[in-house]
Design a protein around this motif. Structure first.
Motif, PDB file in Angstrom:
ATOM      1  N   VAL A  51       0.836  -1.203   0.000  1.00 30.51           N
ATOM      2  CA  VAL A  51       0.000   0.000   0.000  1.00 30.51           C
ATOM      3  C   VAL A  51       0.870   1.252   0.000  1.00 30.51           C
ATOM      4  CG1 VAL A  51      -1.629   1.342   1.383  1.00 30.51           C
ATOM      5  CG2 VAL A  51      -1.999  -1.112   1.066  1.00 30.51           C
ATOM      6  N   ARG A  52       1.850   1.298   0.898  1.00 24.59           N
ATOM      7  CA  ARG A  52       2.705   2.489   1.011  1.00 24.59           C
ATOM      8  C   ARG A  52       3.489   2.743  -0.270  1.00 24.59           C
ATOM      9  NH1 ARG A  52       4.237   0.030   5.777  1.00 24.59           N
ATOM     10  NH2 ARG A  52       6.287  -0.452   4.854  1.00 24.59           N
ATOM     11  N   GLU A  53       4.136   1.706  -0.777  1.00 22.05           N
ATOM     12  CA  GLU A  53       5.047   1.908  -1.893  1.00 22.05           C
ATOM     13  C   GLU A  53       4.307   2.135  -3.218  1.00 22.05           C
ATOM     14  OE1 GLU A  53       8.574  -0.408  -2.087  1.00 22.05           O
ATOM     15  OE2 GLU A  53       8.659  -0.724   0.085  1.00 22.05           O
ATOM     16  N   LEU A  54       3.150   1.488  -3.394  1.00 20.35           N
ATOM     17  CA  LEU A  54       2.366   1.778  -4.597  1.00 20.35           C
ATOM     18  C   LEU A  54       1.854   3.213  -4.577  1.00 20.35           C
ATOM     19  CD1 LEU A  54       0.257  -1.456  -5.264  1.00 20.35           C
ATOM     20  CD2 LEU A  54       2.234  -0.617  -6.546  1.00 20.35           C
ATOM     21  N   ALA A  55       1.428   3.665  -3.403  1.00 21.16           N
ATOM     22  CA  ALA A  55       0.959   5.054  -3.288  1.00 21.16           C
ATOM     23  C   ALA A  55       2.091   6.027  -3.605  1.00 21.16           C
ATOM     24  CB  ALA A  55       0.410   5.304  -1.889  1.00 21.16           C
ATOM     25  N   ALA A  56       3.300   5.713  -3.143  1.00 22.46           N
ATOM     26  CA  ALA A  56       4.443   6.570  -3.421  1.00 22.46           C
ATOM     27  C   ALA A  56       4.768   6.615  -4.905  1.00 22.46           C
ATOM     28  CB  ALA A  56       5.655   6.081  -2.632  1.00 22.46           C
ATOM     29  N   LEU A  57       4.443   5.544  -5.613  1.00 25.61           N
ATOM     30  CA  LEU A  57       4.661   5.512  -7.057  1.00 25.61           C
ATOM     31  C   LEU A  57       3.566   6.232  -7.836  1.00 25.61           C
ATOM     32  CD1 LEU A  57       5.819   1.796  -7.476  1.00 25.61           C
ATOM     33  CD2 LEU A  57       7.219   3.840  -7.836  1.00 25.61           C
ATOM     34  N   GLY A  58       2.507   6.639  -7.153  1.00 28.45           N
ATOM     35  CA  GLY A  58       1.434   7.362  -7.824  1.00 28.45           C
ATOM     36  C   GLY A  58       0.220   6.526  -8.157  1.00 28.45           C
ATOM     37  N   TYR A  59       0.247   5.242  -7.774  1.00 32.14           N
ATOM     38  CA  TYR A  59      -0.935   4.408  -7.955  1.00 32.14           C
ATOM     39  C   TYR A  59      -1.919   4.668  -6.811  1.00 32.14           C
ATOM     40  CZ  TYR A  59       1.932   1.948 -11.367  1.00 32.14           C
ATOM     41  OH  TYR A  59       2.714   1.645 -12.443  1.00 32.14           O
ATOM     42  N   ARG A  60      -3.098   4.062  -6.885  1.00 32.42           N
ATOM     43  CA  ARG A  60      -4.115   4.287  -5.875  1.00 32.42           C
ATOM     44  C   ARG A  60      -4.514   2.961  -5.219  1.00 32.42           C
ATOM     45  NH1 ARG A  60     -10.366   6.456  -6.377  1.00 32.42           N
ATOM     46  NH2 ARG A  60     -10.652   6.758  -4.144  1.00 32.42           N
TER      47      ARG A  60
ATOM     48  N   GLY B  76      -5.320   3.483 -10.900  1.00 36.98           N
ATOM     49  CA  GLY B  76      -4.355   4.390 -11.508  1.00 36.98           C
ATOM     50  C   GLY B  76      -3.468   3.733 -12.533  1.00 36.98           C
ATOM     51  N   VAL B  77      -3.880   2.570 -13.039  1.00 42.40           N
ATOM     52  CA  VAL B  77      -3.095   1.846 -14.043  1.00 42.40           C
ATOM     53  C   VAL B  77      -3.647   2.211 -15.420  1.00 42.40           C
ATOM     54  CG1 VAL B  77      -2.263  -0.395 -14.811  1.00 42.40           C
ATOM     55  CG2 VAL B  77      -2.802  -0.031 -12.385  1.00 42.40           C
ATOM     56  N   ASP B  78      -2.825   2.828 -16.254  1.00 45.72           N
ATOM     57  CA  ASP B  78      -3.307   3.299 -17.557  1.00 45.72           C
ATOM     58  C   ASP B  78      -3.763   2.148 -18.453  1.00 45.72           C
ATOM     59  OD1 ASP B  78      -2.811   5.936 -16.849  1.00 45.72           O
ATOM     60  OD2 ASP B  78      -0.768   5.904 -17.661  1.00 45.72           O
ATOM     61  N   ASP B  79      -3.010   1.087 -18.485  1.00 45.52           N
ATOM     62  CA  ASP B  79      -3.334  -0.063 -19.335  1.00 45.52           C
ATOM     63  C   ASP B  79      -3.119  -1.334 -18.514  1.00 45.52           C
ATOM     64  OD1 ASP B  79      -3.572  -2.086 -21.214  1.00 45.52           O
ATOM     65  OD2 ASP B  79      -2.510  -0.977 -22.791  1.00 45.52           O
ATOM     66  N   PRO B  80      -4.139  -1.776 -17.755  1.00 41.70           N
ATOM     67  CA  PRO B  80      -3.959  -2.936 -16.872  1.00 41.70           C
ATOM     68  C   PRO B  80      -3.444  -4.182 -17.589  1.00 41.70           C
ATOM     69  CG  PRO B  80      -5.984  -1.801 -16.332  1.00 41.70           C
ATOM     70  CD  PRO B  80      -5.467  -1.180 -17.593  1.00 41.70           C
ATOM     71  N   HIS B  81      -3.964  -4.456 -18.771  1.00 42.09           N
ATOM     72  CA  HIS B  81      -3.540  -5.683 -19.454  1.00 42.09           C
ATOM     73  C   HIS B  81      -2.077  -5.600 -19.861  1.00 42.09           C
ATOM     74  CE1 HIS B  81      -3.888  -9.442 -21.595  1.00 42.09           C
ATOM     75  NE2 HIS B  81      -3.389  -8.870 -22.684  1.00 42.09           N
ATOM     76  N   ALA B  82      -1.628  -4.433 -20.328  1.00 44.71           N
ATOM     77  CA  ALA B  82      -0.224  -4.283 -20.718  1.00 44.71           C
ATOM     78  C   ALA B  82       0.695  -4.462 -19.514  1.00 44.71           C
ATOM     79  CB  ALA B  82      -0.002  -2.916 -21.357  1.00 44.71           C
TER      80      ALA B  82
ATOM     81  N   ALA C 299       6.560   2.856 -13.864  1.00 40.13           N
ATOM     82  CA  ALA C 299       5.958   4.138 -13.499  1.00 40.13           C
ATOM     83  C   ALA C 299       6.997   5.250 -13.372  1.00 40.13           C
ATOM     84  CB  ALA C 299       5.189   3.987 -12.189  1.00 40.13           C
ATOM     85  N   PRO C 300       7.869   5.431 -14.367  1.00 44.90           N
ATOM     86  CA  PRO C 300       8.903   6.477 -14.246  1.00 44.90           C
ATOM     87  C   PRO C 300       8.317   7.867 -14.159  1.00 44.90           C
ATOM     88  CG  PRO C 300       8.821   5.620 -16.487  1.00 44.90           C
ATOM     89  CD  PRO C 300       7.954   4.731 -15.653  1.00 44.90           C
ATOM     90  N   ALA C 301       7.212   8.118 -14.898  1.00 41.24           N
ATOM     91  CA  ALA C 301       6.616   9.450 -14.866  1.00 41.24           C
ATOM     92  C   ALA C 301       6.050   9.744 -13.489  1.00 41.24           C
ATOM     93  CB  ALA C 301       5.516   9.559 -15.928  1.00 41.24           C
ATOM     94  N   ARG C 302       5.419   8.764 -12.898  1.00 39.48           N
ATOM     95  CA  ARG C 302       4.852   8.949 -11.568  1.00 39.48           C
ATOM     96  C   ARG C 302       5.949   9.192 -10.542  1.00 39.48           C
ATOM     97  NH1 ARG C 302       1.712   4.886 -13.822  1.00 39.48           N
ATOM     98  NH2 ARG C 302      -0.521   5.344 -13.906  1.00 39.48           N
ATOM     99  N   THR C 303       7.049   8.404 -10.671  1.00 38.61           N
ATOM    100  CA  THR C 303       8.150   8.560  -9.727  1.00 38.61           C
ATOM    101  C   THR C 303       8.758   9.949  -9.846  1.00 38.61           C
ATOM    102  OG1 THR C 303       8.602   6.201  -9.909  1.00 38.61           O
ATOM    103  CG2 THR C 303      10.331   7.577  -8.967  1.00 38.61           C
ATOM    104  N   ALA C 304       8.932  10.397 -11.073  1.00 37.49           N
ATOM    105  CA  ALA C 304       9.509  11.720 -11.285  1.00 37.49           C
ATOM    106  C   ALA C 304       8.588  12.807 -10.744  1.00 37.49           C
ATOM    107  CB  ALA C 304       9.796  11.933 -12.769  1.00 37.49           C
ATOM    108  N   ALA C 305       7.299  12.628 -10.984  1.00 37.52           N
ATOM    109  CA  ALA C 305       6.342  13.643 -10.536  1.00 37.52           C
ATOM    110  C   ALA C 305       6.279  13.727  -9.030  1.00 37.52           C
ATOM    111  CB  ALA C 305       4.949  13.316 -11.093  1.00 37.52           C
TER     112      ALA C 305
END
Length: 365
Positions: free
Chosen positions: A287-296, A309-315, A357-363
């Motif tokens: 929970v903590r680390e996914l939230a830090a990556l920008g997921y929900r 918060g996953v743009d393309d779950p299947h991919a 999630a590089p964009a999320r990490t950067a943001a």
């Protein structure tokens, strides 16, 4: 070659698909909410010895009433329960099937709150029970007023409450359970398959049984007990409910080997459940680390986490699979679900998710 279309299949089964989570041999399998910790060696040896002793008597039918097992289950659950209030079967799915056979059926209706465990609908269909669903509140929560309104609207013969809910992990308050039990005309089943993973101090629906003869609480040994392969589920309810389930069970439905194995596991309950704290800590880490990556990540009282918060779950699912990590696509837009595994398995999953999630990490930096 013959197909289903060529067979005289029941009309209400045509076009349906069987339950089937992917079964793949991968280094990190976190898709079906198994307890990925192995059974302790000393416990395994005791179980093997008990099963070996039972083999000598396999020329005879097993104890039809699985008396020792019901006594052990009552002792494990506590809450003043007695063996006459316990039932068991080959996994909690068979327990639920017995309930729907006894209290559902043609002309009767079962109610659940979507999204919820997909087997509820399949078991309802298999028993000729009409399956209807009502919506949950925001973030998959279920307030007493929302649940009671659905009961009043649909007037079900069976209500299925998953607590905590699968596939979302959402805990369910005793207030909601009590409100539904007091409002429903039919039986109310509280499926506590993941209850042992709830936060310490969380009360069980078992505390509500007294004075509510139509309230049923089911559990399983598959999850916290790391016993998925043994197929042992059980139920606590009023003795009259147990009498009703006897009317629909197959003769000698619990084998002598199953009973022996389950008794061995229950005899070591403290040791078997010692891994629950570790699993709970890995769930919170996810929970903590996914939230830090920008997921929900959503609130979870189970051994798994649903996250959005996953743009393309299947991919993402396929990319993880290429890395030997199997999680679960559950059909909710923008969401995936992952089981909390060992520390090493959780690390592998989180490192992979960070790479996606590089964009999320950067943001978030």
């Amino acid at each position: 070659m013959t197909s289903l279309d060529d067979l005289p299949l029941r009309d209400d089964l045509r076009g349906k698909s069987p339950y089937g989570a992917p079964q793949k041999v991968v280094p990190v399998a976190l898709n079906v909410n198994e307890n990925t910790h192995p059974i302790p060696e000393d416990v395994a040896h005791d179980i093997v010895a008990r099963v070996a002793a039972a083999i000598i008597g396999l020329n005879r039918y097993p104890d039809r009433e699985f008396t020792q097992l019901r006594t052990a289950l009552a002792g494990y659950l506590g809450h003043g329960l007695v063996p006459e209030q316990l039932w068991a079967a080959n996994g909690s799915n068979e327990v639920l099937q017995h309930i729907l056979q006894a209290f559902g059926g043609p002309g009767r209706r079962a109610l659940g709150f979507a999204p919820t465990y997909s087997m509820y609908g399949l078991l309802s269909g298999g028993t000729g029970t009409e399956w209807v669903t009502a919506e949950r509140d925001a973030d998959f929560e279920l307030a007493p007023g929302t649940a009671v309104a659905a009961v009043e609207r649909h007037d079900p013969d069976v209500v299925l409450l998953c607590a905590p809910n699968n596939p979302t992990g959402t805990p369910l308050s005793l207030d909601t359970i009590a409100a539904v039990a007091d409002a429903a005309r039919g039986v109310v089943v509280v499926d506590e398959a993941y209850f042992e993973f709830a936060d310490p101090g969380t009360p069980s629906a078992l505390t509500l049984l007294e004075g509510r003869p139509r309230l049923l609480v089911s559990r399983t040994m598959s999850k916290a007990f790391a016993f998925a392969g043994a197929r042992v589920g059980y139920l606590a309810a009023d003795p009259a409910v147990i009498d009703a389930l006897r009317l629909v069970r197959l003769p000698y439905h619990l084998s002598a080997l199953t009973q022996a194995a389950a008794l061995g596991a229950l005899a070591h309950a403290d040791e078997m459940l010692a891994m629950v704290d570790e699993i709970r800590s890995q769930r919170e880490r996810i929970v903590r680390e996914l939230a830090a990556l920008g997921y929900r990540p959503y609130r979870s009282g189970a051994n798994f986490v649903l996250f959005g918060g996953v743009d393309d779950p299947h991919a993402v699912f396929e990319a993880l699979l290429e890395r030997g990590i199997l999680i679960r696509e559950i059909g909710l837009p923008g969401c995936l679900r992952v089981t909390a595994g060992t520390e090493a398995e959780t690390t592998a999953f989180l490192e992979a998710m960070a790479a996606f999630a590089p964009a999320r990490t950067a943001a978030g930096a």
